[in-house]
Design an enzyme around this catalytic site. Structure first.
Site, short mmCIF file in Angstrom:
data_model
loop_
_atom_site.label_atom_id
_atom_site.label_comp_id
_atom_site.label_asym_id
_atom_site.label_seq_id
_atom_site.Cartn_x
_atom_site.Cartn_y
_atom_site.Cartn_z
N TRP A 102 105.24 5.98 67.48
CA TRP A 102 105.10 4.60 67.30
C TRP A 102 106.39 3.73 67.33
O TRP A 102 106.44 2.48 67.87
CB TRP A 102 104.26 4.20 65.97
CG TRP A 102 102.74 4.74 66.11
CD1 TRP A 102 102.28 5.84 65.37
CD2 TRP A 102 101.81 4.63 67.13
NE1 TRP A 102 101.13 6.12 65.97
CE2 TRP A 102 100.62 5.34 67.14
CE3 TRP A 102 101.69 3.61 68.27
CZ2 TRP A 102 99.63 5.60 67.59
CZ3 TRP A 102 100.38 3.71 69.00
CH2 TRP A 102 99.64 4.58 68.73
N ASP A 172 107.06 -1.65 60.27
CA ASP A 172 105.62 -1.73 60.69
C ASP A 172 104.79 -0.57 59.92
O ASP A 172 105.20 0.57 59.61
CB ASP A 172 105.55 -0.75 62.10
CG ASP A 172 104.11 -0.27 62.51
OD1 ASP A 172 103.17 -0.33 62.02
OD2 ASP A 172 104.06 0.32 63.49
N LYS A 196 93.71 1.44 58.81
CA LYS A 196 93.80 2.44 58.02
C LYS A 196 93.79 2.35 56.66
O LYS A 196 93.16 2.92 56.06
CB LYS A 196 95.27 2.97 58.16
CG LYS A 196 95.35 4.07 59.64
CD LYS A 196 96.61 3.64 60.43
CE LYS A 196 96.40 4.66 61.57
NZ LYS A 196 96.98 4.35 62.84
#
Length: 361
Positions: A102, A172, A196
């Site tokens: 990511w 992030d 999540k």
């Protein structure tokens, strides 16, 4: 019906109590005779839901008044572009620490908008650790921001201590937001896809210092300006109302559990059970992440070969375990023990791992 032991990497488990409340209110929210999905986003009933979600997030994370909380669509992947689009000036450099897939995607997007510099990376070791050997001193000269990915779902690594950055620190936190207590003031911008730890997919939380909003340039599309979302209380256009409603319910559940501190204590117990099963297996299971970089959220491990791995996953599926297959970048298995995954699921997995090892050693 028995609930699955849900270890999916995302979207993932939601608290049963939250799902049951949403089910109860699905067709008649707050005596409106309508579902939340049917309410006008300009109505008082929805406005209360929207603001409740913001207020709970501020309370649970101790977010100071000097920050704005935004709800934006597009997932963390859109933030990979919005961040440099808003804050990477032509005479500045965006600094990144590369710790997984990511962060690699975030770097790729930033390069489209200006100068970037990767000051540390764990790529050569297949991202099995969080880099520590780097200097930030030079970044003060031309740095727009330093970007990190706090948890790496694929590789099972997590930042234990965050950088003391001389330039704005952006993060992030999609896969570990609210899994443990943090000092929000170390960061200038935090973003996290909800699917999540915060709720269902469809909404991204952005926590941003208000003084950063003054930097938003005029020559970018309206919907990609952070200041537009801030000025309009994230209601410039129709937001994902049901996702925000679910976010508010999950945050209420976190508060009922005792807040982020209590969630962290449970998360550490959950992770300990599974890591103990790995560490006490005499090499039958091998963890991918180095011990000092281990994630509370994503526990990655391999077995001796592909055949035994397939057998493990097949038997686990028969016993109600879902989502244990590892990503192709690592192979093996991955147990994603996010906030809403019950402790009982993790103890059950640890017991199964012990039983399987004894039967197949």
């Amino acid at each position: 019906m028995k609930r699955a032991y849900n270890f999916n990497a995302g979207p993932t488990a939601l608290p049963l109590a939250v799902l049951e409340r949403a089910q109860k209110e699905l067709t008649n929210f707050n005596n409106t005779g309508m579902s939340v999905m049917e309410l006008s986003h300009r109505s008082k009933d929805y406005e209360d839901v929207h603001n409740r979600a913001k207020d709970l997030l501020k309370e649970l994370m101790n977010i100071p008044d000097s920050y704005e909380v935004l709800f934006i669509q597009g997932g963390a992947s859109l933030q990979f572009s919005m961040v440099p689009m808003n804050f990477l000036q032509s005479d500045k450099t965006a600094y990144y620490i590369e710790t997984g897939a990511w962060s690699e995607k975030a770097i790729k997007e930033a390069k489209l908008f200006g100068k970037t510099n990767v000051i540390a990376s764990s790529k050569e070791q297949n991202h099995n650790h969080i880099p520590k050997d780097y200097s930030l001193d030079h970044t003060a000269e031309d740095g727009a921001y330093l970007h990190i990915t706090t948890n790496n779902t694929i590789f099972g690594t997590q930042w234990q201590d965050y950088p003391n950055s001389p330039i704005p620190l952006f993060a992030d936190m999609s896969s570990d937001i609210m899994c443990k207590e943090i000092d929000v003031e170390k960061f200038s911008l935090i973003y996290a896809g909800a699917q999540k730890n915060l709720g269902p997919s469809g909404i991204t939380v952005v926590i941003i210092k208000k003084d950063l909003l003054e930097q938003t340039p005029d020559n970018i599309p309206t919907m990609l300006k952070y200041n537009i979302h801030a000025k309009n209380n994230s209601l410039y256009n129709t937001p994902p109302t049901f996702a925000i409603y679910m976010l508010s319910l999950v945050l209420e559940w976190v508060k009922e559990q005792g807040g982020v501190k209590a969630i962290e204590e449970t998360n550490r117990k959950k992770a300990d059970f599974i890591y103990d099963a790995i560490d006490n297996s005499n090499g039958f299971y091998k963890g991918h992440a180095q011990e000092d970089s281990r994630s509370l959220m994503n526990i990655t491990f391999t077995l001796r070969d592909e055949e035994i791995t397939k057998k493990f996953l097949a038997e686990a599926k028969e016993k109600g375990f879902v989502g244990l297959g590892g990503h192709r970048s690592v192979g093996g298995c991955r147990a994603s023990a996010y906030n809403s995954v019950p402790l009982e699921s993790c103890t059950a997995l640890a017991s199964f791992m012990d039983e399987f090892r004894k039967a197949n050693s």
